[in-house]
Design an enzyme around this catalytic site. Structure first.
Site, PDB file in Angstrom:
ATOM      1  N   HIS A  25      -5.702   9.532   0.965  1.00 34.01           N
ATOM      2  CA  HIS A  25      -5.507   8.622   2.095  1.00 34.01           C
ATOM      3  C   HIS A  25      -6.140   9.190   3.365  1.00 34.01           C
ATOM      4  O   HIS A  25      -5.613   9.062   4.463  1.00 34.01           O
ATOM      5  CB  HIS A  25      -4.018   8.339   2.318  1.00 34.01           C
ATOM      6  CG  HIS A  25      -3.737   7.051   3.039  1.00 34.01           C
ATOM      7  ND1 HIS A  25      -3.809   6.925   4.400  1.00 34.01           N
ATOM      8  CD2 HIS A  25      -3.358   5.842   2.579  1.00 34.01           C
ATOM      9  CE1 HIS A  25      -3.483   5.703   4.759  1.00 34.01           C
ATOM     10  NE2 HIS A  25      -3.207   5.008   3.665  1.00 34.01           N
ATOM     11  N   ASP A  28       0.800  -1.223   0.000  1.00 36.60           N
ATOM     12  CA  ASP A  28       0.000   0.000   0.000  1.00 36.60           C
ATOM     13  C   ASP A  28       0.834   1.275   0.000  1.00 36.60           C
ATOM     14  O   ASP A  28       1.965   1.302   0.474  1.00 36.60           O
ATOM     15  CB  ASP A  28      -0.880   0.047   1.261  1.00 36.60           C
ATOM     16  CG  ASP A  28      -2.029  -0.930   1.220  1.00 36.60           C
ATOM     17  OD1 ASP A  28      -2.054  -1.792   0.322  1.00 36.60           O
ATOM     18  OD2 ASP A  28      -2.900  -0.841   2.105  1.00 36.60           O
ATOM     19  N   ASP A  29       0.195   2.339  -0.492  1.00 41.72           N
ATOM     20  CA  ASP A  29       0.575   3.740  -0.267  1.00 41.72           C
ATOM     21  C   ASP A  29       1.565   4.312  -1.262  1.00 41.72           C
ATOM     22  O   ASP A  29       1.928   5.478  -1.170  1.00 41.72           O
ATOM     23  CB  ASP A  29       1.111   3.968   1.154  1.00 41.72           C
ATOM     24  CG  ASP A  29       0.075   3.695   2.235  1.00 41.72           C
ATOM     25  OD1 ASP A  29      -1.100   3.481   1.892  1.00 41.72           O
ATOM     26  OD2 ASP A  29       0.446   3.686   3.416  1.00 41.72           O
ATOM     27  N   HIS A  59       3.646  -2.152   3.168  1.00 34.65           N
ATOM     28  CA  HIS A  59       3.650  -0.781   2.658  1.00 34.65           C
ATOM     29  C   HIS A  59       4.958  -0.474   1.931  1.00 34.65           C
ATOM     30  O   HIS A  59       6.031  -0.855   2.391  1.00 34.65           O
ATOM     31  CB  HIS A  59       3.469   0.226   3.796  1.00 34.65           C
ATOM     32  CG  HIS A  59       2.157   0.097   4.515  1.00 34.65           C
ATOM     33  ND1 HIS A  59       1.939  -0.845   5.505  1.00 34.65           N
ATOM     34  CD2 HIS A  59       0.996   0.784   4.375  1.00 34.65           C
ATOM     35  CE1 HIS A  59       0.689  -0.735   5.944  1.00 34.65           C
ATOM     36  NE2 HIS A  59       0.107   0.245   5.283  1.00 34.65           N
TER      37      HIS A  59
END
Length: 303
Positions: free
Chosen positions: A175, A120-121, A265
């Site tokens: 986010h 993620d991210d 992440h």
């Protein structure tokens, strides 16, 4: 747009983030009291107050992203200058069983030992590239959930992710965790989908809500679009600023089960420890007999 680093979590001069939300008791209580987060697993938070930069009117009638041959998605790509010019449209769709549903794990046919790494991210400078190198060296495909702002800042990295055969999901534009009306939720998701398509030619029906928050309007909108809301069944806990990378490895190897979706992440802060952990996670899971699949591949294996 990028701005000068303002916190310890800022990374390589690209700062869209507030400090990591960890499993710290006081921080968790503050988050829960505000948003009633269904899960206590954590992630990073973007700096609020920035409106999406990409609107439908800005999109070309046809995509002009990187060319990906379906026969050779794992071609060697080591720098942006080596990227091809165009792409066939890739559609990461989900089976009807999962459309408009929340997914934590899959029960694969014959209880086959398959597992999906989800990251993620990003896309994120340095970290994403290092993780791509590790994944390529080990012939592993993962699923990357992208944040619109990070994608806007790092389009060439995104093109490499797609060119090397990884699956892509939507992780909103900012986010944010906060509650949103339908128009805001729509903007967060649609603006990110549009930029993913404009940049890489990918269309995706995979959505992951930031922080695993399911009750702030984002998941509801995604479900209305027949997306699969992809959560996770186990986490590396790599947003914990106190833990050594060996803890991330231990967490994943200890909790692995057939059909698991693992949370990791590549963005939102300094993820050097995640990069350190990734090779040991991969080798440890292989030693346990696991085969790596993407989230859409995993969904197709539901018995």
């Amino acid at each position: 747009m990028p701005h000068a680093p303002t916190s310890a979590c800022d990374y390589d001069g690209v700062s869209f983030w507030k400090p990591d939300v960890t499993d710290n008791h006081h921080q968790r209580q503050r988050i829960i009291s505000t948003f009633a987060i269904a899960l206590s697993v954590t992630a990073c938070s973007f700096t609020p107050g920035i409106t999406p930069q990409v609107k439908p009117k800005e999109l070309p009638t046809k995509p002009n992203p990187v060319q990906v041959s379906q026969k050779n998605l794992t071609s060697q790509i080591n720098s942006p200058s080596q990227l091809p010019a165009k792409v066939e449209t890739l559609n990461f769709t989900v089976p009807a069983t999962f459309q408009g549903k929340t997914v934590y794990h899959v029960q694969p046919n014959n209880n086959e030992k398959v597992i999906a790494l989800s990251i993620d991210d990003g896309p994120w400078p340095n970290t994403t590239l290092q993780m791509l190198d590790i994944l390529k060296q080990n012939d592993v495909k993962a699923t990357f959930f992208w944040v619109g702002q990070a994608l806007q800042a790092n389009p060439e990295i995104a093109k490499r992710v797609v060119a090397e055969g990884h699956a892509i999901g939507n992780h909103t534009w900012h986010h944010w965790y906060r509650r949103m009306d339908e128009a805001t939720a729509k903007s967060e998701i649609d603006s990110t989908n549009e930029l993913i398509y404009k940049t890489t030619g990918v269309k995706t029906s995979l959505f992951r809500p930031p922080g695993g928050v399911l009750n702030n309007g984002l998941a509801a909108y995604a479900k209305s679009q027949k997306d699969a809301v992809v959560m996770w069944s186990q986490t590396s806990a790599d947003t914990d600023p106190r833990a050594k990378y060996q803890v991330f490895v231990k967490n994943v190897l200890r909790d692995a089960k057939p059909g698991s979706i693992v949370l990791m992440h590549d963005g939102g802060g300094d993820r050097k420890r995640t990069v350190q952990a990734l090779p040991e996670i991969i080798s440890g899971l292989k030693q346990q007999g696991y085969r790596f699949v993407t989230v859409p591949e995993l969904l197709a294996m539901q018995k």
